[in-house]
Motif scaffolding. Structure first.
Motif, mmCIF file in Angstrom:
data_model
loop_
_atom_site.group_PDB
_atom_site.id
_atom_site.type_symbol
_atom_site.label_atom_id
_atom_site.label_comp_id
_atom_site.label_asym_id
_atom_site.label_seq_id
_atom_site.Cartn_x
_atom_site.Cartn_y
_atom_site.Cartn_z
ATOM 1 N N VAL A 191 26.586 18.461 17.437
ATOM 2 C CA VAL A 191 27.681 19.428 17.353
ATOM 3 C C VAL A 191 27.272 20.595 16.455
ATOM 4 O O VAL A 191 27.449 21.766 16.809
ATOM 5 N N MET A 192 26.686 20.293 15.294
ATOM 6 C CA MET A 192 26.304 21.350 14.364
ATOM 7 C C MET A 192 25.192 22.221 14.941
ATOM 8 O O MET A 192 25.145 23.431 14.683
ATOM 9 N N ALA A 193 24.325 21.636 15.743
ATOM 10 C CA ALA A 193 23.268 22.429 16.387
ATOM 11 C C ALA A 193 23.878 23.499 17.293
ATOM 12 O O ALA A 193 23.389 24.634 17.347
ATOM 13 N N VAL A 194 24.953 23.165 17.994
ATOM 14 C CA VAL A 194 25.629 24.144 18.856
ATOM 15 C C VAL A 194 26.327 25.200 17.992
ATOM 16 O O VAL A 194 26.251 26.396 18.285
ATOM 17 N N ILE A 195 26.987 24.774 16.920
ATOM 18 C CA ILE A 195 27.652 25.723 16.022
ATOM 19 C C ILE A 195 26.630 26.690 15.416
ATOM 20 O O ILE A 195 26.902 27.886 15.278
ATOM 21 N N ALA A 196 25.463 26.195 15.064
ATOM 22 C CA ALA A 196 24.432 27.012 14.409
ATOM 23 C C ALA A 196 23.672 27.920 15.377
ATOM 24 O O ALA A 196 22.955 28.825 14.937
ATOM 25 N N ASP A 197 23.826 27.716 16.675
ATOM 26 C CA ASP A 197 23.117 28.501 17.684
ATOM 27 C C ASP A 197 23.905 29.769 18.010
ATOM 28 O O ASP A 197 24.522 29.896 19.066
ATOM 29 N N PHE A 198 23.875 30.720 17.096
ATOM 30 C CA PHE A 198 24.672 31.939 17.242
ATOM 31 C C PHE A 198 24.311 32.743 18.477
ATOM 32 O O PHE A 198 25.177 33.369 19.089
ATOM 33 N N ALA A 199 23.041 32.736 18.876
ATOM 34 C CA ALA A 199 22.615 33.512 20.044
ATOM 35 C C ALA A 199 23.373 33.100 21.308
ATOM 36 O O ALA A 199 23.573 33.910 22.210
ATOM 37 N N ALA A 200 23.837 31.847 21.362
ATOM 38 C CA ALA A 200 24.537 31.343 22.550
ATOM 39 C C ALA A 200 26.047 31.602 22.509
ATOM 40 O O ALA A 200 26.728 31.359 23.504
ATOM 41 N N TYR A 201 26.586 32.099 21.409
ATOM 42 C CA TYR A 201 28.031 32.295 21.296
ATOM 43 C C TYR A 201 28.642 33.104 22.431
ATOM 44 O O TYR A 201 29.699 32.747 22.937
ATOM 45 N N PRO A 202 28.040 34.221 22.853
ATOM 46 C CA PRO A 202 28.649 34.986 23.954
ATOM 47 C C PRO A 202 28.831 34.159 25.237
ATOM 48 O O PRO A 202 29.729 34.436 26.024
ATOM 49 N N ALA A 203 28.028 33.118 25.422
ATOM 50 C CA ALA A 203 28.116 32.293 26.627
ATOM 51 C C ALA A 203 29.300 31.327 26.604
ATOM 52 O O ALA A 203 29.773 30.907 27.658
ATOM 53 N N TRP A 204 29.787 30.974 25.419
ATOM 54 C CA TRP A 204 30.838 29.954 25.387
ATOM 55 C C TRP A 204 32.078 30.282 24.556
ATOM 56 O O TRP A 204 33.079 29.575 24.640
ATOM 57 N N THR A 205 32.046 31.337 23.757
ATOM 58 C CA THR A 205 33.215 31.605 22.927
ATOM 59 C C THR A 205 34.241 32.525 23.568
ATOM 60 O O THR A 205 35.393 32.515 23.184
#
Length: 144
Positions: free
Chosen positions: A18-32
């Motif tokens: 879970v924290m790995a996904v939270i820390a992956d800021f580059a992917a935020y536009p894809a899921w937030t």
């Protein structure tokens, strides 16, 4: 945090995942949804982002702000506002608690203060919408 809004969700994954996904800021536009652009401005010694610039577009609200992050391994991440055009303050955190069966309870806490006058009740409702959407998106991203 003074007055804040809080909500939790259970995710079928370990705190580390879970924290790995939270820390992956580059992917935020894809899921937030609201985050349209993101840039890590500074990295901490642990390799995770220490300061991040986000461009948000939530329809009526469009803002660019910079957040400073503090990490407690895979247990918690908190952030505070460095600068923004529309916000006076923004303090938040994700706290991760391991559950049986490799699951994780994620608690998101948020307190926002906008520069324009807004009733506390309306502000709390907006925080609740932000939190619920973020938790649902996080769950879908981690479990998907």
């Amino acid at each position: 945090m003074a007055e804040h809004t809080r909500s939790s969700i259970t995710i079928d994954a370990t705190p580390a995942k879970v924290m790995a996904v939270i820390a992956d800021f580059a992917a935020y536009p894809a899921w937030t949804g609201e985050v349209k652009e993101i840039e890590v401005l500074e990295t901490a010694e642990n390799g995770r982002a220490a300061q991040v610039r986000l461009l948000l577009d939530a329809g009526a609200i469009r803002d660019e702000h910079v957040l400073a992050y503090t990490w407690d391994d895979d247990r918690e991440v908190s952030w505070t506002l460095v600068r923004s055009q529309m916000l006076r303050s923004l303090d938040g955190s994700y706290a991760l608690a391991p559950l049986d069966g490799g699951r994780t309870e994620v608690t998101y806490q948020l307190a926002v203060d906008v520069k324009i006058p807004m009733l506390g009740m309306i502000k709390r409702k907006a925080e609740k919408v932000i939190i619920d959407r973020a938790l649902a998106g996080l769950k879908k991203r981690v479990e998907g």
